[in-house]
Design a protein around this motif. Structure first.
Motif, PDB file in Angstrom:
ATOM      1  N   ARG A  16       0.841  -1.209   0.000  1.00  0.00           N
ATOM      2  CA  ARG A  16       0.000   0.000   0.000  1.00  0.00           C
ATOM      3  C   ARG A  16       0.883   1.271   0.000  1.00  0.00           C
ATOM      4  N   LEU A  20       0.823   4.268  -2.695  1.00  0.00           N
ATOM      5  CA  LEU A  20       0.583   5.671  -2.314  1.00  0.00           C
ATOM      6  C   LEU A  20       1.748   6.556  -2.766  1.00  0.00           C
ATOM      7  N   TYR A 156       2.539   7.424   6.499  1.00  0.00           N
ATOM      8  CA  TYR A 156       1.145   7.386   6.034  1.00  0.00           C
ATOM      9  C   TYR A 156       0.173   6.954   7.128  1.00  0.00           C
TER      10      TYR A 156
HETATM   11  S1  SF4 Z   1       0.430   2.963   7.695  1.00  0.00           S
HETATM   12 FE1  SF4 Z   1       2.082   2.663   6.186  1.00  0.00          FE
HETATM   13  S2  SF4 Z   1       2.755   0.569   6.519  1.00  0.00           S
HETATM   14 FE2  SF4 Z   1       0.719   0.736   7.458  1.00  0.00          FE
HETATM   15  S3  SF4 Z   1      -0.765   0.176   5.879  1.00  0.00           S
HETATM   16 FE3  SF4 Z   1      -0.518   2.376   5.752  1.00  0.00          FE
HETATM   17  S4  SF4 Z   1       1.073   2.675   4.207  1.00  0.00           S
HETATM   18 FE4  SF4 Z   1       1.204   0.534   4.873  1.00  0.00          FE
END
Ligand code: SF4
Length: 162
Positions: A16, A20, A156
């Motif tokens: 993810r 992003l 994130y």
């Molecule tokens: S916080 Fe960072 S590591 Fe966790 S799901 Fe979101 S993008 Fe992935």
């Protein structure tokens, strides 16, 4: 597709995060961990020429005497991703005729080093990984949240959970 070192690293951290980042959702400029990493980078290995951009794609921390590639890291918490990032740099350089055989992950705060080499099996893994990265990035929507402890330190975190 140009795959940067950060993208290759994020593939091993969180798919993810990779998506992003590749879609220009950037929170790193204000994230405390990223800022700390940047400060560490500025204050270590000051005599070396740092941040060598290669082919407009990968930005290597520094290459000692054009024989050993160095990546400076803050902690060993996601070491597998760091190792693969260094292997990718070796691969990327070798693909362009720059035969650097060895990399070192430097942890100046921990006074530790980790040697990294690139094997034939690694080359095959990297090629598969590059294909997989392309598939992930071209997904219409971001992969799911991973709900792992590393999320708490991720730039994130607020975007994903709040
Ligand atoms: S916080 Fe960072 S590591 Fe966790 S799901 Fe979101 S993008 Fe992935």
């Amino acid at each position: 597709m140009r795959v940067t070192g950060a993208m290759f690293y994020y593939y091993f951290v969180c798919r993810r995060k990779l998506w992003l980042f590749a879609h220009d959702l950037r929170y790193e400029d204000t994230d405390e961990n990223v800022v700390l990493g940047r400060l560490l980078d500025q204050s270590s290995y000051e005599r070396e020429t740092k941040h060598i951009m290669i082919d407009g794609t990968v930005n290597v921390d520094f290459i000692q005497d054009w024989t050993i590639l160095h990546e400076v890291k803050k902690s060993r918490s996601i070491e597998e991703a760091s190792i693969w990032q260094a292997k990718y740099y070796l691969y990327f350089l070798q693909e362009r005729g720059i035969e650097i055989k060895k990399a070192i992950l430097d942890y100046p705060k921990l006074r530790k080093r980790q040697k990294v080499a690139l094997t034939q099996n690694d080359r095959a893994t990297i090629q598969c990984t590059l294909e997989d990265i392309e598939k992930i990035i071209t997904l219409r929507t971001a992969p799911d949240i991973i709900e792992q402890p590393i999320c708490r330190k991720c730039a994130y975190f607020e975007y994903c959970y709040i």
